[in-house]
Design an enzyme around this catalytic site. Structure first.
Site, PDB file in Angstrom:
ATOM      1  CE1 TYR A 123      -3.916  -2.658   5.503  1.00 46.38           C
ATOM      2  CE2 TYR A 123      -3.510   0.184   4.671  1.00 46.38           C
ATOM      3  CZ  TYR A 123      -3.458  -1.418   4.305  1.00 46.38           C
ATOM      4  OH  TYR A 123      -3.501  -1.363   3.109  1.00 46.38           O
TER       5      TYR A 123
ATOM      6  CB  SER B 222      -0.831  -0.050   1.312  1.00 47.04           C
ATOM      7  OG  SER B 222      -1.651   1.355   1.543  1.00 47.04           O
TER       8      SER B 222
END
Ligand code: NAD
Length: 243
Positions: A154, A141
């Site tokens: 995350y 990401s």
């Protein structure tokens, strides 16, 4: 059943990015193993809609399940050439709220995003080596390298994925290449409520739009076919990493 057609295992592939990757690989004549932790009926229906695919339910936060999924994939198709580690989870926690990101949150997110990816890759590696043209593509990401993302655990899990990609690439050649893509904001069930971030992306990123799962799928396929590329992390974010 063994023949010349390559076989790909795409984790977390019943929706969003994973489903788009499965469709893209199937369009390239690759046989695909679809996986999810739940929604078995939907998974079977989706696999049935592709030219040559099968579905395996497995919760990849369990190492045993990851190993079983790989073993069943190889038992079904007789080979494994491509692994796309896409399954992931998060909790939305504003970064300044340190107490909310407690140890249970860390364990849950790292348990799937990092340890699940590791366990799946370790189980797949002997088969990918045997393929001789094996390839792993990890889904990171933009949060893996920028101070962004739905929570600090995350973002850290994705940073770990990116370094895992480099470390594995360093030890897996010449039979196996290991690369990653780092998507920005992509329109999937996961991000359906991210309206404020979507507005920001449309206003301020160089390509002025939110990404589609198909944008990521095309880059995953591109990395699969990039035979002199290993240890790379490809941004698929409309330029969001430049902000
Ligand atoms: P999604 O919710 O549509 O898909 C997630 C998939 O993971 C689903 O198929 C789900 O069944 C599967 N999954 C969840 N927990 C699992 C488990 N324990 N075991 C096996 N499978 C499990 O979300 P998405 O947006 O398509 O996300 C896919 C990947 O892309 C994730 O790794 C996510 O971190 C990454 N990503 C998404 C975006 C985005 O904006 N959507 C951006 C960057 C990275």
């Amino acid at each position: 059943m063994t023949d010349d057609k390559r076989v790909a295992l795409v984790t977390g592939s019943t929706s969003g990015i994973g489903a788009a990757v499965a469709v893209r690989l199937a369009a390239a004549g690759i046989r695909v193993v679809i996986n999810s932790a739940r929604s078995e009926a939907a998974g079977r229906r989706f696999a049935g809609s592709l030219p040559d695919a099968t579905y395996i339910r497995a919760d990849l936060s369990s190492e045993d399940e990851a190993r079983r999924m790989v073993a069943e994939s190889v038992a079904h198709y007789g080979r494994l050439d491509i692994l796309v580690n896409n399954a992931g989870t998060t909790k939305v926690i504003p970064h300044p709220d340190l107490e909310a990101a407690d140890a249970d949150v860390w364990r849950e997110i790292l348990g799937l995003n990092v340890i699940g990816t590791w366990a799946t890759t370790v189980a797949a590696m002997p088969h990918l080596r045997e393929s001789g043209d094996g390839v792993v593509v990890n889904i990171s990401s933009v949060a893996g390298s920028r101070p962004a993302g739905s929570s600090i655990p995350y973002a850290v899990s994705k940073a770990a994925i990116e370094h895992m990609t480099r470390l594995l690439a360093n030890t897996s050649g010449p039979q196996v290449r290991v690369n990653a893509v780092a998507p920005g904001l992509i329109e999937t069930p996961w991000t359906k409520d991210f309206t404020a971030i979507a507005a920001l992306v449309r206003e301020s990123t160089p390509l002025r739009r939110v990404g589609l799962p198909e944008d990521v799928a095309e880059s995953v396929y591109g990395l699969i076919e990039s035979r002199y590329t290993t240890g790379a992390v490809l941004s698929v974010d409309g330029g969001a990493h430049l902000l």
